[in-house]
Design an enzyme around this catalytic site. Structure first.
Site, PDB file in Angstrom:
ATOM      1  N   HIS A   1     -66.447  51.255  78.793  1.00 10.03           N
ATOM      2  CA  HIS A   1     -65.956  51.250  80.168  1.00 10.03           C
ATOM      3  C   HIS A   1     -65.058  50.043  80.435  1.00 10.03           C
ATOM      4  O   HIS A   1     -65.085  49.036  79.718  1.00 10.03           O
ATOM      5  CB  HIS A   1     -67.125  51.253  81.145  1.00 10.03           C
TER       6      HIS A   1
ATOM      7  N   GLU B   1     -76.269  52.455  78.924  1.00 11.75           N
ATOM      8  CA  GLU B   1     -76.424  51.183  78.242  1.00 11.75           C
ATOM      9  C   GLU B   1     -77.895  50.910  77.960  1.00 11.75           C
ATOM     10  O   GLU B   1     -78.792  51.473  78.610  1.00 11.75           O
ATOM     11  CB  GLU B   1     -75.826  50.056  79.106  1.00 11.75           C
TER      12      GLU B   1
END
Length: 204
Positions: free
Chosen positions: A10, A83
Site C-alpha cells: 500500500h 498485515e
C-alpha cells in the site's frame, strides 16, 4: 499460460511518516503522498489487462488501487492479505525500548523461531497459515486469470513471498519493501519466479 502476479504494498500513510506501528488493528488511510503514489502506479500500469484485483480488508490497500476499481475491475477483499498483528504495539509510536523488543523479535525470527509474536499479536507462522487458502484458491485455482493485481502490507507481503518462492520464513527480511513498491511474480503452473524486485520506477 504464465500467470503474472503484480504484488504491491500500500501507499504511504500518516502513521508511516510518524513512526507509529499499524499492523492489522489500525485502519489508517493514505496521506497525500500515498494518494499520489496510487495515481503514479495507476498511470504506469493502467494498460495492463488485469483480470482481477485482490486487497486486504484495510482501507489503505483499497485506496492504493482505487483508480483500477473506478475503471470497473472486479475485486475481492481477503483477511488473508491483512498485515500481521503487532499486538500491544499497534497504534503506539516507536520508542527505543520498543525497538529493543522489536529487533529482538526479528533476530529470533531470523534464527528460525517464527512461531513467536509480540504479546497479543500474531507470529509469522500464523500469518502464513491464514494466507495458504488464498494462495491455493486464488493464485492456483483460477488458471484462466492471466494478470492479477494484489495489494497488501509489508510484513505480510514478506511472508507471502516466502511461501510462493519456497523460502523458509526465517529469510523473509530478504524481501525489502517500500510504500507502493512492486514485486512482479510469474507462475508457470509448477513454480513461482520474481521478475521485478521492490520496483519503484513508477514513482519517478
Amino acid at each position: 499460460m504464465v500467470k503474472k502476479i503484480y504484488l504491491i504494498r500500500h501507499g504511504q500513510t500518516y502513521f508511516n511518516v510518524r513512526g507509529i506501528v499499524q499492523g492489522s488493528g489500525i485502519d489508517a488511510p493514505l496521506n497525500d503522498t500515498g494518494q499520489q503514489q496510487a495515481r503514479q502506479f495507476h498511470a504506469a500500469y493502467a494498460a495492463v489487462p488485469f483480470d482481477r484485483v485482490h486487497i486486504s480488508t484495510l482501507m489503505r490497500t483499497q485506496q492504493s488501487i482505487q483508480p483500477f476499481l473506478d475503471a470497473g475491475l472486479p475485486h475481492e477483499k481477503h483477511r488473508a492479505l491483512d498485515e500481521i498483528s503487532w499486538g500491544h504495539r499497534e497504534g503506539t509510536r516507536i520508542t527505543p525500548e520498543e525497538d529493543i523488543e522489536y529487533h529482538g523479535l526479528l533476530r529470533a525470527w531470523q534464527r528460525g523461531e517464527t512461531h513467536l509474536g509480540l504479546p497479543g499479536g500474531e507470529s509469522p507462522e500464523e500469518v502464513a497459515a491464514r494466507q495458504r487458502p488464498f494462495i491455493e484458491q486464488v493464485l492456483r485455482g483460477r488458471p484462466e486469470e492471466e494478470n492479477v493485481l494484489v495489494c497488501m502490507h509489508g510484513r505480510a507481503m514478506r511472508v507471502l513471498l516466502c511461501q510462493l518462492l519456497g523460502y523458509p520464513l526465517s529469510r523473509m527480511d530478504h524481501f525489502e519493501h517500500r510504500n507502493l513498491c512492486l514485486y512482479k511474480v510469474h507462475y508457470t503452473g509448477s513454480m513461482f519466479a520474481v521478475r521485478n524486485y521492490m520496483d519503484t520506477a513508477h514513482l519517478g
